[in-house]
Design an enzyme around this catalytic site. Sequence first.
Site, PDB file in Angstrom:
ATOM      1  N   SER A 404       2.059   1.465  -7.309  1.00  0.00           N
ATOM      2  CA  SER A 404       1.023   2.435  -6.955  1.00  0.00           C
ATOM      3  C   SER A 404       0.135   1.900  -5.837  1.00  0.00           C
ATOM      4  O   SER A 404      -0.672   2.642  -5.301  1.00  0.00           O
ATOM      5  CB  SER A 404       0.204   2.815  -8.184  1.00  0.00           C
ATOM      6  N   HIS A 425       6.441   6.929  -6.498  1.00  0.00           N
ATOM      7  CA  HIS A 425       5.216   6.727  -7.275  1.00  0.00           C
ATOM      8  C   HIS A 425       5.025   7.882  -8.252  1.00  0.00           C
ATOM      9  O   HIS A 425       4.540   8.954  -7.892  1.00  0.00           O
ATOM     10  CB  HIS A 425       4.016   6.592  -6.322  1.00  0.00           C
ATOM     11  N   GLU A 437       4.750  10.914  -5.546  1.00  0.00           N
ATOM     12  CA  GLU A 437       4.556  10.474  -4.163  1.00  0.00           C
ATOM     13  C   GLU A 437       5.804   9.692  -3.765  1.00  0.00           C
ATOM     14  O   GLU A 437       6.141   8.692  -4.398  1.00  0.00           O
ATOM     15  CB  GLU A 437       3.319   9.575  -4.043  1.00  0.00           C
ATOM     16  N   ASN A 475      -4.390   7.889  -4.558  1.00  0.00           N
ATOM     17  CA  ASN A 475      -5.333   6.875  -5.035  1.00  0.00           C
ATOM     18  C   ASN A 475      -6.375   6.535  -3.973  1.00  0.00           C
ATOM     19  O   ASN A 475      -7.508   6.195  -4.298  1.00  0.00           O
ATOM     20  CB  ASN A 475      -4.588   5.612  -5.473  1.00  0.00           C
TER      21      ASN A 475
END
Length: 649
Positions: A404, A425, A437, A475
């Site tokens: 991540s 991800h 992702e 993120n």
Amino acid sequence: MTDAVRLEREGNIAVVTIDNPPVNAGSIAVRQGLIAAFGKVAGDKTVIGVVLIGAGRTFVAGSDIREFGKPLADPQLPAVIAAIEECPKPVIVAIHGAALGGGYELALGCDIRIATPDAKLGLPEVTLGMIPGAGGTVRLPRIVDPAEALDIVVTGKRVPAPEALKLGMIDAVTTGDLRAAAIELARSPATVKRRLRDLPVRNGDPARFETAAEAAAKRNLGRKPVEEAIAALRRARALPFGEALAQERAAFQELRQGDEAAALRHLFFAEREAARIDGVTPDVAIDVRRIAVIGAGTMGAGIAAACLAAGYETRLIDIDAASLARGTARIADIAAQDVAKGRITADAAAERAKRLIASTKLADAADCDLAIEAVIEDMAIKRRVFGELDAILLGHAILASNTSYLDLDVIAAATKRPESVVGLHFFSPANVMRLLEIVRGAKTGTPALATALAVAKKLGKLPVVAHVGEGFIGNRIYSAYRRECEIMVEDGAAPAEIDVALTGYGFKMGPFAVWDMSGLDIAWHTRQRLIAEGKAPARALPLLDRLYEAGRLGRKTGGGWYDHPAGTPSPIVAAMIDERRRERGVTTAPIPAETIIARVLDAMTTEAEAVLKDGIAARASDIDLVMVNGYGFPAHKGGPMFQAALERR
Ligand code: COA
């Protein structure tokens, strides 16, 4: 007729075929064609019955969503349905693929509905910020129990044909040749005109309807389309057919032109756009049949469960036997839940289980076409796994990492095939969350990328491609959002005030509640790493560190930003916040909810602009998809970039 609608004869039966690729969306050309076709057959004395059918892969996927943003051109769908109802011959609609929204409303205008076993039917307008506008809410409760009709309309669910038959949404499921079956039915002397408008609304159990209505309203607090859908179904019972129909249309027209509908349309097309990557065509993807998942933790087990559910031969590999056993048990549990909820049969679950091989040896991944690594976030360990996989796997195989935040290019450099390395991800729980992702490293080749996109589609995921960079798309923006929330705490807002403002806006949970759920230690470790790497922002925000040092890691330690299990504001945290504000020596003041929302949106869009500028995301709409599908941003607001564009308007 138009090119989109054909009228053919099979003896004394007229066959009207909608042919508007790819999904027969009910565009203006289709509506014009249908009016012309039914006008012609209505007066043709040699025709005794009519079949309405779709060409290609589906009946009618719905009204053409692209037309919803503009004034609708005549003839509109209610006029088409009226023409079908006024046609004196019985009309059999033959459904394969999907009959959704306007497509299913069209079917409700016909006299008999038959479908193939794999067809899906439904009224998903609410999921597009509207309600059905061509009689869906008025005709459906005439053939389906009103409480079930309410469920269909407010959830927008796509009902498989066998279930639709049980509910009364269709009259028959046919396993043979659909067109032939429909023609036979149209010829049958027993087939007569049966307009739904002439039937009374089904009685059903009024208490059940009320309970369902209350539950739906509560679940979707304040969402106008849901309120309007419930009101429309009530009117179907209370008012004469024509009046209920007119009021449904008026509500539909108003919602169609509103911001919520525009936001949801934006996301609909954004999803389809996201899978289009310059220079990447599906034909270069390799054929994936066997997938190895390395690491049997929560993430690995969830990924393996998703692979199994999609039909892949799956290997779950973990060098630690105990961890492997836990992962395998988790997978079995997920399948058992699917059976319990009626999503799959027990036989299907057994078949799934047969496709799983659990092993403690990496060598058992050797014949896989794709390996997905989901071990702990430690660069040295990941590099070792990749090096070993590279040595074991066949030349065509793709290697994926679920990292991540680690640098995919550094991971790829541990192999001799960096062109075959890609990031996948997943979001937790990986068997549930749709967002995926796909991370494109500096050397990732188009076959690896095309393969990742194809696998994502088969897994039923929503893929968004990102380039390598701290936190990728999601993120990174989420960090900026949380940071702004921490700043607001220093500036005078209590964590609970921020959470309340944001859930009021539509977020499923506020950021502080999420922090407590996922654990403050994760954020703390990330922060320490960024400080060590010299990447931390200049302004320090020490409150989270102080909570961490005080052992307040969130729900798991009985307290974080809130006190748990009650989840109530904590006097200890309030004192820590007061102290921090005094320390800073600035005067603080409460922050109104509108300001909290505005500051959060601003923080997100500022970071999003940087994500675009750095080339991490290809387009603004990809960012909206990520924030809506992975971070709880309310779908009916369309995402931060959509909101920013609205404001500029
Ligand atoms: N209006 C306009 N375009 C539509 C459409 C609609 N109702 N439904 C699908 N399309 C377009 C898509 O945008 C896509 O276009 P693109 O190839 O230019 O990207 C194309 O048709 C294929 O759709 P896609 O979803 O990629 O195909 P699929 O085979 O995976 O799925 C459906 C088929 C029917 C299940 C899916 O398209 C769908 O759910 N459509 C929307 C249904 C809906 O909500 N209807 C109610 C409208 S009120």
